[in-house]
Scaffold this motif. Structure first.
Motif, PDB file in Angstrom:
ATOM      1  N   LEU A 156       0.808  -1.208   0.000  1.00 52.00           N
ATOM      2  CA  LEU A 156       0.000   0.000   0.000  1.00 52.00           C
ATOM      3  C   LEU A 156       0.845   1.263   0.000  1.00 52.00           C
ATOM      4  O   LEU A 156       0.636   2.174  -0.778  1.00 52.00           O
ATOM      5  N   GLU A 157       1.845   1.318   0.866  1.00 53.37           N
ATOM      6  CA  GLU A 157       2.565   2.571   1.067  1.00 53.37           C
ATOM      7  C   GLU A 157       3.351   2.986  -0.163  1.00 53.37           C
ATOM      8  O   GLU A 157       3.567   4.168  -0.393  1.00 53.37           O
ATOM      9  N   PHE A 158       3.746   2.021  -1.002  1.00 50.82           N
ATOM     10  CA  PHE A 158       4.603   2.360  -2.132  1.00 50.82           C
ATOM     11  C   PHE A 158       3.901   2.143  -3.471  1.00 50.82           C
ATOM     12  O   PHE A 158       4.544   2.047  -4.482  1.00 50.82           O
ATOM     13  N   THR A 159       2.570   2.059  -3.456  1.00 54.55           N
ATOM     14  CA  THR A 159       1.842   1.817  -4.693  1.00 54.55           C
ATOM     15  C   THR A 159       2.134   2.913  -5.711  1.00 54.55           C
ATOM     16  O   THR A 159       2.061   4.095  -5.405  1.00 54.55           O
ATOM     17  N   ASP A 160       2.425   2.517  -6.918  1.00 53.50           N
ATOM     18  CA  ASP A 160       2.729   3.434  -8.002  1.00 53.50           C
ATOM     19  C   ASP A 160       1.547   3.424  -8.960  1.00 53.50           C
ATOM     20  O   ASP A 160       1.185   2.375  -9.480  1.00 53.50           O
ATOM     21  N   ALA A 161       0.892   4.555  -9.179  1.00 54.24           N
ATOM     22  CA  ALA A 161      -0.325   4.518  -9.977  1.00 54.24           C
ATOM     23  C   ALA A 161      -0.684   5.920 -10.436  1.00 54.24           C
ATOM     24  O   ALA A 161      -0.015   6.901 -10.138  1.00 54.24           O
ATOM     25  N   ASP A 162      -1.770   6.002 -11.203  1.00 58.86           N
ATOM     26  CA  ASP A 162      -2.372   7.264 -11.595  1.00 58.86           C
ATOM     27  C   ASP A 162      -3.615   7.507 -10.752  1.00 58.86           C
ATOM     28  O   ASP A 162      -4.245   6.561 -10.272  1.00 58.86           O
ATOM     29  N   PHE A 163      -3.955   8.762 -10.564  1.00 63.37           N
ATOM     30  CA  PHE A 163      -5.192   9.111  -9.870  1.00 63.37           C
ATOM     31  C   PHE A 163      -5.773  10.311 -10.594  1.00 63.37           C
ATOM     32  O   PHE A 163      -5.080  11.306 -10.820  1.00 63.37           O
ATOM     33  N   SER A 164      -7.040  10.234 -10.988  1.00 70.93           N
ATOM     34  CA  SER A 164      -7.644  11.308 -11.770  1.00 70.93           C
ATOM     35  C   SER A 164      -8.774  11.961 -10.995  1.00 70.93           C
ATOM     36  O   SER A 164      -9.486  11.320 -10.227  1.00 70.93           O
ATOM     37  N   ILE A 165      -8.908  13.256 -11.197  1.00 75.34           N
ATOM     38  CA  ILE A 165      -9.954  14.051 -10.566  1.00 75.34           C
ATOM     39  C   ILE A 165     -10.695  14.794 -11.666  1.00 75.34           C
ATOM     40  O   ILE A 165     -10.081  15.481 -12.494  1.00 75.34           O
ATOM     41  N   ARG A 166     -12.018  14.666 -11.674  1.00 75.26           N
ATOM     42  CA  ARG A 166     -12.817  15.396 -12.649  1.00 75.26           C
ATOM     43  C   ARG A 166     -13.116  16.789 -12.101  1.00 75.26           C
ATOM     44  O   ARG A 166     -13.605  16.935 -10.979  1.00 75.26           O
ATOM     45  N   LEU A 167     -12.809  17.810 -12.896  1.00 72.97           N
ATOM     46  CA  LEU A 167     -13.007  19.197 -12.503  1.00 72.97           C
ATOM     47  C   LEU A 167     -14.225  19.766 -13.212  1.00 72.97           C
ATOM     48  O   LEU A 167     -14.319  19.703 -14.445  1.00 72.97           O
ATOM     49  N   ALA A 168     -15.176  20.321 -12.441  1.00 73.63           N
ATOM     50  CA  ALA A 168     -16.350  20.957 -13.024  1.00 73.63           C
ATOM     51  C   ALA A 168     -15.991  22.360 -13.513  1.00 73.63           C
ATOM     52  O   ALA A 168     -14.965  22.940 -13.128  1.00 73.63           O
ATOM     53  N   LEU A 169     -16.830  22.915 -14.368  1.00 70.34           N
ATOM     54  CA  LEU A 169     -16.652  24.294 -14.815  1.00 70.34           C
ATOM     55  C   LEU A 169     -16.723  25.224 -13.612  1.00 70.34           C
ATOM     56  O   LEU A 169     -17.608  25.113 -12.764  1.00 70.34           O
ATOM     57  N   GLY A 170     -15.757  26.139 -13.494  1.00 69.32           N
ATOM     58  CA  GLY A 170     -15.750  27.077 -12.378  1.00 69.32           C
ATOM     59  C   GLY A 170     -14.895  26.575 -11.243  1.00 69.32           C
ATOM     60  O   GLY A 170     -13.861  25.935 -11.452  1.00 69.32           O
ATOM     61  N   TRP A 171     -15.343  26.844 -10.004  1.00 70.41           N
ATOM     62  CA  TRP A 171     -14.544  26.526  -8.822  1.00 70.41           C
ATOM     63  C   TRP A 171     -14.712  25.077  -8.388  1.00 70.41           C
ATOM     64  O   TRP A 171     -15.811  24.526  -8.423  1.00 70.41           O
ATOM     65  N   ASN A 172     -13.618  24.481  -7.951  1.00 68.19           N
ATOM     66  CA  ASN A 172     -13.580  23.137  -7.397  1.00 68.19           C
ATOM     67  C   ASN A 172     -12.700  23.159  -6.154  1.00 68.19           C
ATOM     68  O   ASN A 172     -11.727  23.928  -6.085  1.00 68.19           O
ATOM     69  N   LEU A 173     -13.013  22.327  -5.172  1.00 66.43           N
ATOM     70  CA  LEU A 173     -12.140  22.127  -4.015  1.00 66.43           C
ATOM     71  C   LEU A 173     -11.668  20.683  -4.076  1.00 66.43           C
ATOM     72  O   LEU A 173     -12.468  19.754  -3.933  1.00 66.43           O
ATOM     73  N   ILE A 174     -10.367  20.478  -4.310  1.00 64.07           N
ATOM     74  CA  ILE A 174      -9.857  19.142  -4.616  1.00 64.07           C
ATOM     75  C   ILE A 174      -8.732  18.750  -3.667  1.00 64.07           C
ATOM     76  O   ILE A 174      -8.167  19.570  -2.954  1.00 64.07           O
ATOM     77  N   SER A 175      -8.407  17.478  -3.705  1.00 64.39           N
ATOM     78  CA  SER A 175      -7.226  16.946  -3.029  1.00 64.39           C
ATOM     79  C   SER A 175      -6.851  15.651  -3.728  1.00 64.39           C
ATOM     80  O   SER A 175      -7.607  15.134  -4.549  1.00 64.39           O
ATOM     81  N   ALA A 176      -5.685  15.109  -3.397  1.00 66.39           N
ATOM     82  CA  ALA A 176      -5.225  13.868  -4.020  1.00 66.39           C
ATOM     83  C   ALA A 176      -4.485  13.024  -2.994  1.00 66.39           C
ATOM     84  O   ALA A 176      -3.590  13.534  -2.320  1.00 66.39           O
ATOM     85  N   PRO A 177      -4.827  11.734  -2.871  1.00 70.26           N
ATOM     86  CA  PRO A 177      -4.130  10.848  -1.928  1.00 70.26           C
ATOM     87  C   PRO A 177      -2.849  10.287  -2.526  1.00 70.26           C
ATOM     88  O   PRO A 177      -2.524   9.114  -2.336  1.00 70.26           O
ATOM     89  N   PHE A 178      -2.129  11.115  -3.277  1.00 66.29           N
ATOM     90  CA  PHE A 178      -0.918  10.676  -3.960  1.00 66.29           C
ATOM     91  C   PHE A 178       0.160  11.735  -3.815  1.00 66.29           C
ATOM     92  O   PHE A 178      -0.121  12.931  -3.749  1.00 66.29           O
ATOM     93  N   ASN A 179       1.398  11.298  -3.778  1.00 64.39           N
ATOM     94  CA  ASN A 179       2.547  12.182  -3.856  1.00 64.39           C
ATOM     95  C   ASN A 179       2.989  12.222  -5.316  1.00 64.39           C
ATOM     96  O   ASN A 179       3.532  11.228  -5.819  1.00 64.39           O
ATOM     97  N   PRO A 180       2.766  13.309  -6.035  1.00 58.29           N
ATOM     98  CA  PRO A 180       3.183  13.343  -7.445  1.00 58.29           C
ATOM     99  C   PRO A 180       4.695  13.197  -7.569  1.00 58.29           C
ATOM    100  O   PRO A 180       5.450  13.581  -6.677  1.00 58.29           O
ATOM    101  N   TYR A 181       5.144  12.640  -8.692  1.00 54.06           N
ATOM    102  CA  TYR A 181       6.582  12.534  -8.935  1.00 54.06           C
ATOM    103  C   TYR A 181       7.218  13.924  -8.960  1.00 54.06           C
ATOM    104  O   TYR A 181       8.282  14.155  -8.420  1.00 54.06           O
ATOM    105  N   ARG A 182       6.537  14.860  -9.626  1.00 49.57           N
ATOM    106  CA  ARG A 182       7.013  16.244  -9.680  1.00 49.57           C
ATOM    107  C   ARG A 182       6.028  17.086  -8.879  1.00 49.57           C
ATOM    108  O   ARG A 182       4.859  17.172  -9.229  1.00 49.57           O
ATOM    109  N   THR A 183       6.487  17.685  -7.802  1.00 50.60           N
ATOM    110  CA  THR A 183       5.582  18.322  -6.855  1.00 50.60           C
ATOM    111  C   THR A 183       5.414  19.822  -7.072  1.00 50.60           C
ATOM    112  O   THR A 183       4.552  20.421  -6.426  1.00 50.60           O
TER     113      THR A 183
END
Length: 735
Positions: A569-596
């Motif tokens: 679990l701790e080292f899982t390597d994967a993609d994670f996608s978030i759908r953004l609506a038109l206008g304002w969104n409040l988002i987060s991601a349970p991933f550490n991106p390779y490039r931060t």
């Protein structure tokens, strides 16, 4: 007053003035270090010679700083050969313990030698500083004792805790916090090969002179590539050099541990026969979605993997060979049925939303929101499926794609494999409206599957096994090398196995072969090794791995579910996608991106011209239209407000994180990330904040107020960010 001079000598020379030995070094325009030697009676810390081809340099400005045991000299100079003003900085070793109270200076000396070596012109710049107190009066942080628990019987990937005593053996109290770090080491000697354990950074309050403190850490995971044998944990006091110390060479103590070989194995825990042959599979949440050939699409509840249950299906008389999982829908292709968009929002009542190009023979598809990459009998296309009921053609891919049969996407590139010449064509699609054919390379045999993690591609080639290839910068073949010779980092074959499909997890490849599943450890790319597997009755076609569960599309055997003893679990390597609506969104991601850095995280929607602004809770923001950015690097613990011009999708590539990572909370408003995989109702999710939580809100204004006993927040879920108002400082740990 005691006084000692330290001389930092910098030489500049023309190429014609160098000796033959110097010329052989060929460091044109770059520094190289020569042995230190006395010069005019002064003590030389080090000598760095700077080589220019046509002239020398004339120093204009210099300054110096001391960081721990490093002296960093920054200087501006005028290049006499090119007429350019340039800036450089060099480092030299420096030991505070050698300094006594007094005044000091660093002299930067530039010596210009003309092309005929007929004369020299020297110029000097001094930098002076004082040591008011004897350096021996400074703090001196050491690790006085350390033990690991357990210290024997450990295996790679298992948890270990550390108890240590930190002491201040100096004469003064540190002015601020320091940081103790914990590394895994093979040999008890700190070096670049040692690995800092995740989250193993412990903030240390200032210790009075002569005082010590006992610390017991939480559990840390040993690296999965930890070598068997007698190993060590290095406890490093003041690991970031935040505290000037009288000594910097006594900060580390090794705690011995014994690591035993990891012998992962698989066991079958569930199986479900299906109508048709299971040939492709994708897993999300509690469901597995399976392409079952003539049996259509099958939806299986795998929340209890020992008892998988068929809960839905879509059958229209046309086979399904490949699928891609979208937002509430599945994109499916097979034979000459075109591309079908299937509604799966209610698994028990699936329905066809749209059929695209109904008579076309699609071979494969790959999805990276909001774009769908499709491969058909004589070409490839990019579709925008932000609205899955109305796919929109963005652009076709040019070039010779005849005899292609698989398509993959990663990091702004599309990879298409071909059968006739056993080659891979790749395209730069960072600007989808203008895809560019970037190159091709030959494999020597046919590809059966490919998985890409950041800059590493793992290629399955049937009986020829696995190939590990560097794809750090495929554009222009900069790292792929010649057309027929990509830089192979390693290869693997095992008992003449036929490798059909692969999935990457941490440092392991789970490979579906003709007879079962094989696990390969590629932590050493030059020498991958088989570490386990399982043969079973069936015909594996495709594979998905989620933590310790392996899902296999087993052909006529249907769905086969295995459990591994690897907890990844701790080292899982994967993609994670978030759908953004038109206008304002409040988002987060349970991933550490390779490039931060923020610009890299939001690179793709920016390239499409759709991102307007990204903000954090403190009002700092990144605005591509204004080309302004004062946001710190992306922090997976935080939420972000994102405004878009059109509906968009944001894709993260990186490492998953511990869902119980503590999230610090400030008094007042906070934007936080939701990390757990499962969805939870707000009263349960915020139970450990019940004494300090005033209100919790989502991006649409729905809220939970514990004092009023009111809640209209939907269950908390990954991808969403949440606003929390807190009475006092605290810490959030998701249960």
């Amino acid at each position: 007053m005691k006084y000692r001079k330290l001389l930092f000598a910098l030489f500049a020379a023309v190429y014609g003035g160098l000796t033959s030995t110097d010329a052989a070094a060929q460091y044109f325009g770059e520094p190289y270090i020569l042995p230190a030697a006395p010069l005019d009676g002064d003590e030389v810390v080090t000598v760095i010679r700077y080589v220019t081809m046509y002239g020398g340099i004339q120093l204009q400005q210099t300054d110096m700083q001391i960081d721990g045991n490093r002296m960093i000299v920054n200087f501006t100079f005028f290049d006499l050969g090119f007429g350019d003003m340039m800036m450089r900085n060099f480092e030299a070793p420096f030991n505070w313990s050698e300094l006594e109270a007094g005044d000091y200076r660093v002299v930067a000396t530039s010596t210009v030698i003309d092309r005929n070596n007929a004369g020299e012109v020297a110029d000097n710049l001094d930098y002076s500083f004082s040591v008011e107190d004897d350096i021996n009066d400074y703090p001196n942080l050491v690790i006085a004792a350390a033990e690991a628990t357990p210290d024997v019987g450990l295996s790679p990937g298992l948890n270990v805790s550390v108890a240590y005593t930190i002491a201040n053996r100096g004469e003064e109290r540190p002015a601020g916090l320091s940081e103790t770090q914990i590394y895994y080491s093979n040999d008890a000697v700190f070096s670049g090969d040692d690995r800092l354990l995740r989250w193993a950074n412990i903030a240390e309050p200032p210790l009075a002179a002569g005082a010590e403190r006992r610390v017991r850490t939480q559990n840390y995971r040993l690296p999965n590539n930890a070598l068997p044998g007698d190993r060590f944990l290095l406890i490093y006091a003041d690991g970031d050099f935040d505290v000037p110390e009288s000594r910097e060479d006594d900060n580390i103590l090794a705690a011995p541990i014994a690591v035993q070989p990891l012998e992962p194995h698989l066991e079958e825990i569930g199986r479900l026969e299906l109508e048709g042959e299971a040939v492709d599979i994708q897993v999300q949440g509690r469901y597995a979605y399976i392409a079952a050939g003539a049996g259509g699409l099958k939806i299986v509840d795998v929340s209890e993997p020992e008892e998988p249950r068929l809960v839905g299906a879509f059958v229209d008389g046309q086979p399904i060979a490949r699928i891609a999982l979208g937002e509430g829908c599945v994109f499916a292709v097979g034979e000459r049925a075109g591309m079908r968009v299937i509604d799966i929002s209610n698994p028990a009542e699936t329905r066809l939303l749209r059929r695209w190009a109904p008579n076309s023979r699609y071979l494969d598809i790959a999805y990276r929101p909001p774009l769908l990459y499709t491969l058909w009998s004589s070409g490839a296309e990019i579709l925008n499926v932000a609205n899955p009921t109305e796919p929109r053609l963005v652009r076709g891919l040019g070039g010779n794609i005849a005899n292609a049969f698989r398509i993959f996407t990663s990091r702004g590139f599309v990879w298409i494999s071909k059968t006739r010449d056993d080659a891979i064509n790749f395209y730069n699609v960072r600007q989808p409206n203008n895809p560019v054919a970037a190159g091709r390379f030959s494999l020597g045999s046919q590809l059966s599957d490919m998985a890409i993690r950041h800059t590493l591609a793992v290629i399955a080639q049937g009986r020829d096994g696995l190939r590990f290839v560097n794809v750090a910068n495929p554009q222009g073949n900069a790292n792929l090398g010649n057309i027929n010779a990509p830089p192979m980092l390693g290869s693997f074959n095992f008992n003449d196995a036929v490798f059909r499909a692969i999935a990457l997890m941490d440092n392991y490849v789970h490979a579906a072969t003709a007879t079962g599943i094989t696990i390969i450890d590629f932590s050493d790319l030059s020498s991958p090794v088989c570490v386990g597997g399982l043969n079973f009755e069936g015909d594996p076609r495709e594979i998905e791995v989620v933590r310790d569960i392996v899902y296999v599309a087993g052909g006529a055997a249907g769905l086969v579910i295995l459990r591994s003893d690897l907890d990844l679990l701790e080292f899982t390597d994967a993609d994670f996608s978030i759908r953004l609506a038109l206008g304002w969104n409040l988002i987060s991601a349970p991933f550490n991106p390779y490039r931060t850095d923020i610009r890299s995280v939001f690179e793709e929607p920016v390239q499409r011209g759709n991102l307007l602004i990204v903000k954090d809770v403190r009002g700092r923001f990144y605005s591509p239209p204004l080309d302004f950015d004062n946001l710190p690097d992306f922090d997976f613990r935080l939420g972000y407000q994102v405004k878009t011009a059109v509906p968009e999708a944001l894709v993260f590539e990186g490492l998953s994180v511990d869902p119980q990572t503590p999230i610090p909370l400030a008094r007042g408003w906070n934007f936080v990330s939701y990390l757990p995989e499962q969805e939870v109702e707000a009263p349960d999710a915020f139970r450990n904040l019940e004494n300090i939580l005033i209100i919790a809100k989502d991006g649409q204004g729905r809220f939970y107020n514990p004092a009023l006993g009111f809640n209209n927040l939907p269950p908390l879920h990954r991808g969403a960010g949440y606003m929390l108002k807190i009475r006092e400082e605290g810490e959030l740990v998701w249960e």
